[in-house]
Motif scaffolding. Structure first.
Motif, short mmCIF file in Angstrom:
data_model
loop_
_atom_site.label_atom_id
_atom_site.label_comp_id
_atom_site.label_asym_id
_atom_site.label_seq_id
_atom_site.Cartn_x
_atom_site.Cartn_y
_atom_site.Cartn_z
N GLU A 195 0.50 5.80 8.31
CA GLU A 195 0.05 4.76 7.37
C GLU A 195 1.24 4.09 6.70
N PRO A 234 -4.28 4.01 12.17
CA PRO A 234 -4.62 4.38 10.80
C PRO A 234 -5.55 3.33 10.19
N TYR A 293 -0.13 -1.57 0.76
CA TYR A 293 -1.03 -1.11 1.82
C TYR A 293 -2.20 -2.08 1.95
N THR A 306 -0.43 9.41 1.38
CA THR A 306 -0.18 8.55 2.55
C THR A 306 0.51 9.37 3.64
#
Lengths: 372, 123
Positions: free
Chosen positions: A254, A285, A334, A250
């Motif tokens: 992000e 992102p 995420y 990552t």
């Protein structure tokens, strides 16, 4: 205890306090004390908690001048180091060549010109030091301080407690550093921590660490706090746990920790993975770390699949559990960017069932840093 | 009536024709502060050893297994509303379910108080 586990200078103290010990980052560490995770968490938010974070890596980047040390460190991190003022501290990340995060770290500049102290994660320190030594320009060198202990005193009562033994610390502002004495023990303290509360991190010679810890624990407002509550406190504060919420895959964009990158640095580049960072800032992102509030009472743990309301996989939970101060489950994870807006309805797959949840602003518990 | 225990720290106690099931005080202590409980629906049937319920503490989730086979006749909604009761009274008010056994002799294979105490201390 397996013989391979390392111990901190407070190991005997943890045992004497009745801590339940677990392996963490290669160390035998307290996960909770007799008070229990819930009460330890709430006590820290209400009064003050003492944490042993001596497993973390303490080191410094050393060069002839601040400018030289800062420029050398800037080849490894996207943070603004050259303009870091004396006695100030900053959060940044070590990046790999793909812009993934090797570790997150605190950098502080003390009064010694040409010295930038760093604190890195315990589980990452050997990896970090090897990387830094390999990549650091010859104008600077890495010095390890394995002979130092580190304790955190966190909570709204922290300043009053510490000020009884170290005058003036109450005036120190968030992300500032001072060299002082706690009674007669030399200490480097910063007004920072990882709970979302006001508080301090205190670096002391290993041999003096237990003495200072006992001194602070003698205060009626201070309880020892284990890793269990440390995790729920940082989760409610929306702070990343390395290896979970941010990893070598990552990027800081992000990971929604853009503040770990400096404006000039983002414009000029000159750090590992700069191309990716610059592109993600320009185009956005493809995924983003977000806060998640489950609607029901079931906690969603790390690894739980995140779906859109029509059942399409859009991401995964990276940290999740029960937030004692929130009084319910909280999580972060995420999701693909089109689903990342606050308020977006999602569902979490827990034990095969789709549970309703929504994207929420972090922190879940308000930060209460002392900014003067 | 005698309380019997499993190696997974569930307890079982007769209550008329039914058997009451919960988790042991030892298990509750090991879990720490319980924050969430998921119980099965009334009318569901389980074979001995099936996943029957879930308890979660601040840090982790644990499965609770059916100590005997049978049909769920009653669930304790009070423990769902207040999971913390498990830390206060695991053996009493914080019971989980009442089950109608399909093979009551399964009880005999479980541990009695003394055997469980010995097991819990040494595991």
């Amino acid at each position: 205890m397996p013989q391979t586990l390392k111990t901190t200078p407070l190991h005997e103290l943890h045992i004497s306090l009745g801590a339940k010990m677990v392996e963490f980052a290669g160390y035998d560490m307290p996960v909770q004390y007799p008070l229990g995770v819930m009460k330890e968490h709430l006590h820290t938010r209400e009064k003050a908690g003492l944490f042993d974070v001596s497993h973390m890596g303490q080191a410094a980047i050393i060069a002839e001048t601040h400018e030289a040390a800062a420029k050398a460190l800037e080849t490894l991190v996207p943070g603004e180091m050259q303009k870091l003022g004396a006695w100030r501290q900053r959060y940044t990340v070590l990046l790999n060549d793909d812009g993934g995060i090797i570790d997150d770290l605190m950098v502080s500049r003390s009064g010694t010109d040409g010295m930038l102290s760093i604190v890195v994660n315990g589980a990452c320190k050997e990896k970090d030091y090897a990387w830094i030594k390999e990549r650091l320009p010859s104008s600077a060198r890495l010095e390890r301080y394995d002979d130092r202990g580190l304790i955190a005193l966190q909570g709204p009562g922290a300043a009053a407690v510490l000020a009884k033994h170290a005058s003036g610390v109450e005036a120190l502002k968030f992300m500032s550093v001072a060299q002082t004495k706690i009674d007669d023990v030399a200490a480097t303290i910063s007004r920072s921590g990882y709970t979302g509360e006001d508080g301090y991190e205190i670096s002391i010679a290993a041999d003096d660490t237990e003495k200072v810890a006992r001194l602070l624990l003698n205060d009626a407002d201070v309880e020892p706090i284990g890793l269990g509550a440390r995790d729920s406190l940082r989760l409610e504060a929306g702070l990343c746990l390395y290896g979970h919420d941010i990893t070598d895959e990552t990027s800081p964009i992000e990971g929604n920790i853009r503040f770990a990158t400096g404006k000039r640095r983002r414009e000029e580049g000159g750090f590992p993975g700069a191309d990716r960072i610059v592109k993600e800032i320009a185009e956005g992102p493809s995924r983003l770390r977000v806060g998640i509030l489950p609607s029901g009472r079931a906690p969603a743990r790390e690894g739980a699949e995140i779906q859109s309301t029509d059942g399409v996989t859009i991401g995964a939970v990276t940290s999740g559990g029960f937030g004692p101060s929130v009084g319910g489950p909280v999580a972060m994870g995420y999701v693909s960017t089109e689903h990342a807006a606050t308020g977006t309805d999602i569902q979490l797959i827990v034990r095969g069932k789709a549970l309703p949840a929504r994207i929420a602003d972090m922190p879940f518990a308000p930060h209460r840093y002392f900014r003067g | 009536m005698t309380v019997m225990y499993t190696k997974d720290h569930e307890w079982v106690r007769a209550d008329g024709d039914l058997y009451v099931i919960g988790i042991s005080a030892h298990a509750a202590e090991q879990l720490g502060d319980v924050v969430f409980v998921e119980l099965p629906e009334t009318g569901k049937t389980f074979a001995k050893g099936d996943d029957m319920a879930v308890v979660e503490s601040v840090k982790a989730a644990s499965d609770v297994y059916a100590p005997i086979s049978g049909e769920i006749m009653e669930v304790n909604s009070a423990v769902v509303d207040e999971p913390g009761k498990i830390n206060e009274d695991a053996m009493g008010a914080a019971w989980f379910v009442k089950i109608k056994p399909s093979n009551a002799s399964e009880i005999d294979a479980l541990m009695d108080e003394a055997a469980y105490k010995d097991f819990a201390e040494n595991s």
